[in-house]
Design a protein around this motif. Structure first.
Motif, PDB file in Angstrom:
ATOM      1  N   PHE A  97    -108.858 -58.890  43.765  1.00  0.00           N
ATOM      2  CA  PHE A  97    -107.633 -59.690  43.774  1.00  0.00           C
ATOM      3  C   PHE A  97    -107.722 -60.830  44.796  1.00  0.00           C
ATOM      4  CE2 PHE A  97    -103.481 -60.423  45.809  1.00  0.00           C
ATOM      5  CZ  PHE A  97    -102.805 -60.999  44.746  1.00  0.00           C
ATOM      6  N   ILE A  98    -108.126 -60.476  46.004  1.00  0.00           N
ATOM      7  CA  ILE A  98    -108.210 -61.483  47.069  1.00  0.00           C
ATOM      8  C   ILE A  98    -109.240 -62.561  46.713  1.00  0.00           C
ATOM      9  CG2 ILE A  98    -108.894 -61.873  49.480  1.00  0.00           C
ATOM     10  CD1 ILE A  98    -107.524 -59.243  50.192  1.00  0.00           C
ATOM     11  N   ARG A  99    -110.361 -62.142  46.172  1.00  0.00           N
ATOM     12  CA  ARG A  99    -111.382 -63.119  45.764  1.00  0.00           C
ATOM     13  C   ARG A  99    -110.820 -64.071  44.705  1.00  0.00           C
ATOM     14  NH1 ARG A  99    -114.828 -60.513  42.938  1.00  0.00           N
ATOM     15  NH2 ARG A  99    -114.843 -58.702  44.329  1.00  0.00           N
ATOM     16  N   ASN A 100    -110.134 -63.495  43.717  1.00  0.00           N
ATOM     17  CA  ASN A 100    -109.558 -64.324  42.659  1.00  0.00           C
ATOM     18  C   ASN A 100    -108.502 -65.290  43.190  1.00  0.00           C
ATOM     19  OD1 ASN A 100    -111.086 -63.448  40.477  1.00  0.00           O
ATOM     20  ND2 ASN A 100    -109.774 -61.648  40.165  1.00  0.00           N
ATOM     21  N   MET A 101    -107.690 -64.811  44.114  1.00  0.00           N
ATOM     22  CA  MET A 101    -106.663 -65.691  44.694  1.00  0.00           C
ATOM     23  C   MET A 101    -107.313 -66.841  45.455  1.00  0.00           C
ATOM     24  SD  MET A 101    -103.701 -64.978  43.756  1.00  0.00           S
ATOM     25  CE  MET A 101    -103.820 -63.947  42.307  1.00  0.00           C
ATOM     26  N   GLN A 102    -108.394 -66.531  46.171  1.00  0.00           N
ATOM     27  CA  GLN A 102    -109.072 -67.596  46.906  1.00  0.00           C
ATOM     28  C   GLN A 102    -109.677 -68.630  45.960  1.00  0.00           C
ATOM     29  OE1 GLN A 102    -111.309 -65.035  49.489  1.00  0.00           O
ATOM     30  NE2 GLN A 102    -109.876 -65.292  51.196  1.00  0.00           N
ATOM     31  N   LEU A 104    -108.502 -69.303  42.976  1.00  0.00           N
ATOM     32  CA  LEU A 104    -107.397 -70.007  42.325  1.00  0.00           C
ATOM     33  C   LEU A 104    -106.699 -70.978  43.268  1.00  0.00           C
ATOM     34  CD1 LEU A 104    -105.993 -67.013  40.275  1.00  0.00           C
ATOM     35  CD2 LEU A 104    -106.650 -69.220  39.304  1.00  0.00           C
ATOM     36  N   LEU A 105    -106.666 -70.646  44.546  1.00  0.00           N
ATOM     37  CA  LEU A 105    -105.849 -71.426  45.471  1.00  0.00           C
ATOM     38  C   LEU A 105    -106.649 -72.372  46.342  1.00  0.00           C
ATOM     39  CD1 LEU A 105    -103.357 -68.610  46.407  1.00  0.00           C
ATOM     40  CD2 LEU A 105    -103.134 -70.344  44.630  1.00  0.00           C
ATOM     41  N   PRO A 107    -109.476 -74.362  45.192  1.00  0.00           N
ATOM     42  CA  PRO A 107    -110.444 -74.731  44.169  1.00  0.00           C
ATOM     43  C   PRO A 107    -111.434 -75.772  44.676  1.00  0.00           C
ATOM     44  CG  PRO A 107    -108.333 -75.766  43.749  1.00  0.00           C
ATOM     45  CD  PRO A 107    -108.190 -75.009  45.027  1.00  0.00           C
ATOM     46  N   ASP A 110    -114.208 -77.809  40.069  1.00  0.00           N
ATOM     47  CA  ASP A 110    -113.325 -77.936  38.915  1.00  0.00           C
ATOM     48  C   ASP A 110    -114.006 -77.317  37.702  1.00  0.00           C
ATOM     49  OD1 ASP A 110    -111.628 -78.601  36.898  1.00  0.00           O
ATOM     50  OD2 ASP A 110    -111.293 -80.647  37.623  1.00  0.00           O
ATOM     51  N   LEU A 111    -113.473 -76.181  37.257  1.00  0.00           N
ATOM     52  CA  LEU A 111    -114.088 -75.454  36.146  1.00  0.00           C
ATOM     53  C   LEU A 111    -113.546 -75.873  34.789  1.00  0.00           C
ATOM     54  CD1 LEU A 111    -113.819 -71.940  37.816  1.00  0.00           C
ATOM     55  CD2 LEU A 111    -115.907 -73.252  37.554  1.00  0.00           C
ATOM     56  N   ALA A 112    -112.635 -76.835  34.781  1.00  0.00           N
ATOM     57  CA  ALA A 112    -111.953 -77.187  33.514  1.00  0.00           C
ATOM     58  C   ALA A 112    -112.928 -77.796  32.509  1.00  0.00           C
ATOM     59  CB  ALA A 112    -110.815 -78.146  33.779  1.00  0.00           C
TER      60      ALA A 112
ATOM     61  N   ASN B   4    -103.793 -53.910  36.933  1.00  0.00           N
ATOM     62  CA  ASN B   4    -103.787 -54.184  38.367  1.00  0.00           C
ATOM     63  C   ASN B   4    -102.434 -54.723  38.814  1.00  0.00           C
ATOM     64  OD1 ASN B   4    -104.232 -55.008  41.004  1.00  0.00           O
ATOM     65  ND2 ASN B   4    -106.332 -55.663  40.588  1.00  0.00           N
ATOM     66  N   TYR B   7    -101.311 -58.242  41.087  1.00  0.00           N
ATOM     67  CA  TYR B   7    -101.016 -59.604  40.664  1.00  0.00           C
ATOM     68  C   TYR B   7     -99.518 -59.873  40.547  1.00  0.00           C
ATOM     69  CZ  TYR B   7    -105.989 -60.198  39.902  1.00  0.00           C
ATOM     70  OH  TYR B   7    -107.353 -60.301  40.105  1.00  0.00           O
ATOM     71  N   LYS B  17     -99.439 -74.009  42.255  1.00  0.00           N
ATOM     72  CA  LYS B  17    -100.644 -74.520  42.904  1.00  0.00           C
ATOM     73  C   LYS B  17    -101.539 -75.257  41.906  1.00  0.00           C
ATOM     74  CE  LYS B  17    -103.916 -74.863  46.069  1.00  0.00           C
ATOM     75  NZ  LYS B  17    -103.796 -75.795  47.204  1.00  0.00           N
ATOM     76  N   LYS B  22    -104.033 -80.072  39.530  1.00  0.00           N
ATOM     77  CA  LYS B  22    -104.566 -80.636  38.296  1.00  0.00           C
ATOM     78  C   LYS B  22    -103.665 -81.692  37.664  1.00  0.00           C
ATOM     79  CE  LYS B  22    -107.878 -77.339  37.676  1.00  0.00           C
ATOM     80  NZ  LYS B  22    -109.280 -77.512  37.320  1.00  0.00           N
ATOM     81  N   GLU B  33    -107.170 -71.547  31.838  1.00  0.00           N
ATOM     82  CA  GLU B  33    -107.729 -71.969  33.123  1.00  0.00           C
ATOM     83  C   GLU B  33    -107.776 -70.794  34.106  1.00  0.00           C
ATOM     84  OE1 GLU B  33    -108.729 -75.039  33.532  1.00  0.00           O
ATOM     85  OE2 GLU B  33    -108.930 -75.289  35.707  1.00  0.00           O
ATOM     86  N   ILE B  37    -111.111 -69.112  35.702  1.00  0.00           N
ATOM     87  CA  ILE B  37    -111.370 -69.110  37.144  1.00  0.00           C
ATOM     88  C   ILE B  37    -111.519 -67.685  37.666  1.00  0.00           C
ATOM     89  CG2 ILE B  37    -110.417 -69.713  39.418  1.00  0.00           C
ATOM     90  CD1 ILE B  37    -109.128 -72.145  38.168  1.00  0.00           C
ATOM     91  N   SER B  38    -110.739 -66.756  37.095  1.00  0.00           N
ATOM     92  CA  SER B  38    -110.780 -65.369  37.580  1.00  0.00           C
ATOM     93  C   SER B  38    -111.801 -64.524  36.813  1.00  0.00           C
ATOM     94  CB  SER B  38    -109.398 -64.737  37.465  1.00  0.00           C
ATOM     95  OG  SER B  38    -109.042 -64.574  36.099  1.00  0.00           O
ATOM     96  N   MET B  91     -98.372 -71.304  49.927  1.00  0.00           N
ATOM     97  CA  MET B  91     -99.730 -71.182  50.453  1.00  0.00           C
ATOM     98  C   MET B  91     -99.713 -70.478  51.811  1.00  0.00           C
ATOM     99  SD  MET B  91    -101.762 -72.100  48.194  1.00  0.00           S
ATOM    100  CE  MET B  91    -100.517 -71.643  47.001  1.00  0.00           C
ATOM    101  N   ILE B  98    -102.810 -62.318  52.667  1.00  0.00           N
ATOM    102  CA  ILE B  98    -104.226 -61.945  52.647  1.00  0.00           C
ATOM    103  C   ILE B  98    -104.690 -61.493  54.035  1.00  0.00           C
ATOM    104  CG2 ILE B  98    -106.584 -62.838  52.343  1.00  0.00           C
ATOM    105  CD1 ILE B  98    -105.544 -64.472  49.972  1.00  0.00           C
TER     106      ILE B  98
END
Lengths: 112, 112
Positions: A97-102, A104-105, A107, A110-112, B4, B7, B17, B22, B33, B37-38, B91, B98
């Motif tokens: 969860f923490i990894r995903n939040m980092q 997402l928040l 960035p 840019d993975l788009a 989970n 979230y 965010k 974007k 998206e 990213i996740s 943020m 975290i």
DNA sequence: AAAAATACATAAATAACTTATGTATTTGAT
DNA sequence: ATCAAATACATAAGTTATTTATGTATTTTT
């Protein structure tokens, strides 16, 4: 827990992890410990705490022993073997969860 | 978001965010998206997404423009000035959350 | 002596979600 | 060409973790 919605869903993980680390604890003690560690930011309400302890006990993740300190009751909770297994999964989930939040928040790419 | 529970409470923060970073995005695009990213771990359900977008719009944090791509409708959301202020607070809350989780779950020092 | 802290508990209300359902268009596969 | 999957929106009912409110009783602090 104030107005911060983010703590929702983390209570059972916190309780299990704390009991895994510290051994026996009673409910009120858990609230004080969590408040201290989080510098007052995570205040567990009694209406959340006690039902959750009962639930975790019902799920076989905690066991309870009642003790009297003078005339005052304390219910000491300990983690079971199943509880210890559960903690491992919860820690994996929390790290993920923490990894995903980092990602997402903060960035960087840019993975788009 | 699977099973989970962690979230819970993070959806509005993620949306705000993402739109802050974007610029314009439409609902479906946000789900894709976030999933990308996740690495597929955060799957936003439509039943959560659309009511939340409507709520953030009602709160004046987002604005919406409807566009047609052929015969298909898209509702593009953008963040407002109030929304940008809100992102700053969110943020701070997320960082604090975290940090607290890391103290609670990786206890190096015993504060008891 | 009174207030605050300690220590448990439960019930009603709230809020964020999931699940289910609906409509309709577009793309990709056989 | 046809059908399934993906795209794109939406809402309603049900679930669940929480807050808020209330209750009881003991111990400590002011």
């Amino acid at each position: 827990m104030g107005t911060n919605q983010l703590y929702k869903g983390s209570l059972s993980t916190i309780i299990l992890k704390l009991l895994g680390e510290k051994g026996r604890m009673y409910g009120y003690q858990i609230t004080q410990e969590v408040k201290a560690i989080s510098s007052g930011e995570y205040v567990i309400t009694e209406g959340a705490l006690y039902p959750m302890l009962h639930k975790l006990e019902a799920q076989g993740l905690l066991t309870v022993e009642i003790e009297m300190t003078g005339n005052r009751m304390r219910k000491y909770y300990s983690i079971t073997n199943n509880g210890k297994k559960e903690v491992v999964d919860r820690m994996t989930e929390m790290e993920s969860f923490i990894r995903n939040m980092q990602s997402l928040l903060n960035p960087k790419i840019d993975l788009a």
